[in-house]
Write a protein that holds these residues in place. Structure first.
Motif, mmCIF file in Angstrom:
data_model
loop_
_atom_site.group_PDB
_atom_site.id
_atom_site.type_symbol
_atom_site.label_atom_id
_atom_site.label_comp_id
_atom_site.label_asym_id
_atom_site.label_seq_id
_atom_site.Cartn_x
_atom_site.Cartn_y
_atom_site.Cartn_z
ATOM 1 N N TYR A 112 24.446 35.931 5.274
ATOM 2 C CA TYR A 112 23.407 36.514 4.070
ATOM 3 C C TYR A 112 22.073 35.505 3.982
ATOM 4 O O TYR A 112 21.211 35.840 3.610
ATOM 5 C CB TYR A 112 24.194 36.807 2.832
ATOM 6 C CG TYR A 112 25.033 38.007 2.976
ATOM 7 C CD1 TYR A 112 24.763 39.160 3.859
ATOM 8 C CD2 TYR A 112 26.463 38.024 2.073
ATOM 9 C CE1 TYR A 112 25.683 40.300 3.953
ATOM 10 C CE2 TYR A 112 27.122 39.041 2.238
ATOM 11 C CZ TYR A 112 26.781 40.241 3.009
ATOM 12 O OH TYR A 112 27.765 41.274 3.156
ATOM 13 N N SER A 162 22.500 51.032 2.038
ATOM 14 C CA SER A 162 21.751 50.003 2.284
ATOM 15 C C SER A 162 21.348 49.431 1.073
ATOM 16 O O SER A 162 21.556 48.235 1.078
ATOM 17 C CB SER A 162 20.308 50.181 3.014
ATOM 18 O OG SER A 162 20.480 50.419 4.187
ATOM 19 N N THR A 163 21.238 49.942 0.074
ATOM 20 C CA THR A 163 20.851 49.445 -1.328
ATOM 21 C C THR A 163 22.262 48.769 -1.809
ATOM 22 O O THR A 163 22.090 47.789 -2.543
ATOM 23 C CB THR A 163 20.333 50.605 -2.393
ATOM 24 O OG1 THR A 163 19.098 51.023 -1.890
ATOM 25 C CG2 THR A 163 20.074 49.848 -3.819
ATOM 26 N N THR A 166 22.952 45.461 -0.063
ATOM 27 C CA THR A 166 21.813 44.485 -0.454
ATOM 28 C C THR A 166 22.258 43.863 -1.724
ATOM 29 O O THR A 166 22.317 42.823 -1.788
ATOM 30 C CB THR A 166 20.459 45.109 -0.616
ATOM 31 O OG1 THR A 166 20.137 45.686 0.691
ATOM 32 C CG2 THR A 166 19.589 44.004 -0.984
ATOM 33 N N ARG A 170 23.636 40.098 -2.553
ATOM 34 C CA ARG A 170 23.185 39.021 -3.517
ATOM 35 C C ARG A 170 24.426 38.510 -4.469
ATOM 36 O O ARG A 170 24.447 37.521 -4.694
ATOM 37 C CB ARG A 170 22.151 39.691 -4.350
ATOM 38 C CG ARG A 170 21.388 39.112 -5.432
ATOM 39 C CD ARG A 170 20.847 39.842 -6.410
ATOM 40 N NE ARG A 170 21.745 40.474 -7.421
ATOM 41 C CZ ARG A 170 22.584 40.075 -8.343
ATOM 42 N NH1 ARG A 170 22.274 38.917 -8.505
ATOM 43 N NH2 ARG A 170 23.282 40.740 -9.115
#
Length: 203
Positions: A112, A162-163, A166, A170
């Motif tokens: 990441y 995808s959201t 992501t 994080r």
């Protein structure tokens, strides 16, 4: 030292990918050249590009796996099972297995961080999302039982997943481990598919 056989095949591809991933994670994606990867893997640059047309795909080497997961969700579902239900089940199965495409695989933090530090990788990740959207659209168009809007359905599913990934990435970086993130990831997946079900009318 003799060079590794360059005959194309899964073992050669895997070795190249493994070597490239190690080098990228240790040194940064933009700091490593394809020629350096080829030398370390014992092959030529031509062989590297034969297996990976883009440098970015040396790290993003699971696109074919993602396409097959989408294909399986479409083609292997039981009669009467809606597409969205099958996709949701696959997503939770990936999570339970801590699959590399689940977002919560152990040891994912260096990956990441490498992606986040490279504009080229971030751009390629967006392109891959678009490719997966087109693949799912095609699978939907080929499915006689699907009667919805294939373009809208595929776009919302891939963008939503995808959201979620992501945000999970994080959180994993912030926490220093995927373990504290798993429950929240599961909740957000549930909310995603709940929203898709309500918005798309698919059960």
């Amino acid at each position: 030292m003799p060079r590794t056989s360059e005959r194309g095949g899964p073992m050669t591809r895997r070795k190249i990918s493994d070597v490239a991933t190690r080098m990228f994670l240790e040194n940064g994606f933009d700091e490593v050249t394809v020629a350096q990867v080829a030398k370390e893997a014992g092959v030529s640059s031509v062989t590297v590009f034969k297996h990976f047309p883009r440098k970015e795909d040396l790290l993003f080497d699971r696109v074919d796996d993602a396409v097959e997961i989408l294909r399986g969700a479409m083609q292997d579902r039981d009669a009467g099972v809606a597409v969205l239900t099958s996709l949701r089940d696959r997503a939770f199965r990936l999570l339970d297995e801590r699959h590399a495409l689940s977002g919560v695989k152990d040891g994912s933090i260096p990956f990441y961080r490498t992606v986040a530090a490279s504009p080229a990788l971030i751009a390629r990740a967006r392109e891959i999302a678009a490719e997966l959207t087109r693949a799912l659209q095609q699978f939907l168009n080929d499915d006689a039982d699907f009667t919805g809007d294939a373009d809208l359905f595929a776009t919302l599913v891939i963008a939503g997943y995808s959201t979620v990934l992501t945000e999970t990435a994080r959180q994993v970086i912030a926490e220093g481990s995927p373990d504290p993130v798993v429950d929240n990831h599961r909740q957000r997946l549930g909310r995603l598919f709940g929203a898709l079900q309500n918005g798309l009318g698919q059960s």
